[in-house]
Design an enzyme around this catalytic site. Sequence first.
Site, PDB file in Angstrom:
ATOM      1  CB  SER A 109      -1.090  -0.032   1.275  1.00 49.92           C
ATOM      2  OG  SER A 109      -1.967   0.951   1.080  1.00 49.92           O
ATOM      3  CG  ASP A 250      -3.555   3.391  -1.289  1.00 50.47           C
ATOM      4  OD1 ASP A 250      -4.374   3.341  -2.460  1.00 50.47           O
ATOM      5  OD2 ASP A 250      -3.636   2.821  -0.322  1.00 50.47           O
ATOM      6  CG  ASP A 252      -3.369  -1.290  -2.331  1.00 46.34           C
ATOM      7  OD1 ASP A 252      -2.980  -0.098  -1.676  1.00 46.34           O
ATOM      8  OD2 ASP A 252      -4.106  -2.345  -1.724  1.00 46.34           O
ATOM      9  CG  ASP A 254      -6.599  -0.135  -0.541  1.00 46.43           C
ATOM     10  OD1 ASP A 254      -5.943   0.859  -0.572  1.00 46.43           O
ATOM     11  OD2 ASP A 254      -6.669  -0.977   0.256  1.00 46.43           O
TER      12      ASP A 254
END
Length: 492
Positions: A109, A250, A252, A254
Amino acid sequence: MCIGGFDVSSLKFGTSGLRGLVTDLVGLPAYSHARAFCAMIAEDRTGGDAREVLIGRDLRASSAEIAGQCAQAAADAGLEPVDCGEVPTPALAMAALARGAAAIMVTGSHIPEDRNGLKFYRSRGEIDKADEARILAWHARLALSAMLATLPATRVDAKGIDVLTGYRERYEVFFPPEVLRGLTIGVYQHSTVGRDVIAEVLAALGAEVVPLGRAAHFIPVDTEALRPEDEELARLWAAQGRFDALVSADGDADRPLIADGTGRFLRGDLVGALTAAFLGADTIVTPVTSNSALERCGRFDKVVRTKVGSPFVIAGMAEAEAEGARSVVGFEANGGTLLGSTVERDGRRLPALPTRDALLPIVAVLAMVAQSGEPLAALAIRQDFAVALSNRLPNVRQEQSAILIAALDDEASQASRAAFAGHGGIVARDRRDGLRLTLADDTTVHFRASGNAPELRVYVEARRLDEAEALLQEGLDVADHWIETAPPAGPA
């Protein structure tokens, strides 16, 4: 604990998945934890009838190698690994739900590139806290059986599938054509794995999209504690006077980042509340760190508060639906928005997706701006949120955070009596996740250890920006001083 010579001491489950140093994850530890996950879903028969394990990854340098080790683990467990490539976590989760398959996302992340992690999904969705404990139990069991003594030298050639097309169509079909017409949106691309799909969807819905800041190396953009460099970039881009908003995500993809036309970023809980209002939610589920205005605004029939972390929000959404909620949206103060109920509007259908997703709140908030004709800055001000800020102290171990929190939670301790005396002292404590202190002047300061990295998070709320900025600095100073001076055994 060592397995096959690999020290896995830094690996742990936090607020969203297993994370740790790359040096502690790559190789046998990645393989062995993926094998443990496969063993758990085999035991429960929750891997799906197709026995597939979809594997995606972010843009970190270590992610491709780790993904290959996870694919080998799935194959050695008798399952079929499926290579989904570099994709946003919500796109992978959506594809897994649609195919009735398990999934593993390789991502750290927002944390620095020297760290990485794994997110696990059963065929019915993201794992919960009980599953995390079972994966660790299976990991220990397999290690004792010597099954995980060495990393296999072979590498499986996993089949590949496209999961991005369905993810794009999810939003291009639900939102009306040209819903964003008239808006000019800057997309800060940096190294988020969603940098292209975000731009593509916004353009397909009618916005003029301007890509910005694409990076060739990984940049740890944290939606909860922005780097000064990111804030300065937003101000510079906004100064051009051409953008209605700036958006990003961010690592990834999500969790969203949304800034208004002046370059000022909206907090994630405000973004989540606007998204929930746009979708017509009657119930919202959100951690204790989200803004206190959510209860005051009266816009939602029910506000459910949880601990920080998507597993807790997901559990809260499921409980709300079981209790009869009609439309449930979950979100976090760091921006992650989860759709707990299917939404139907004007003959269009948006299926539930109970995992964090950056694209839904980005499109929903921009659609509100386009439909209202109101600048995003004005729309945000009208929500009357308390000014809420957050930051972090890096390189703080969880045990150090625990010492500070215990001292502030002890009404008789010197730390508790001295802390925030200029605000009239502490009048109430909320212990649901870390320690949230309500002060006599009706401001709040909240301390909690990060579940993803060795750092202490500090959150504050006040009515004015200058008050919030001063309180945040005071909170950081209190924590820093106490951590530096506290005895190793704990507070006196």
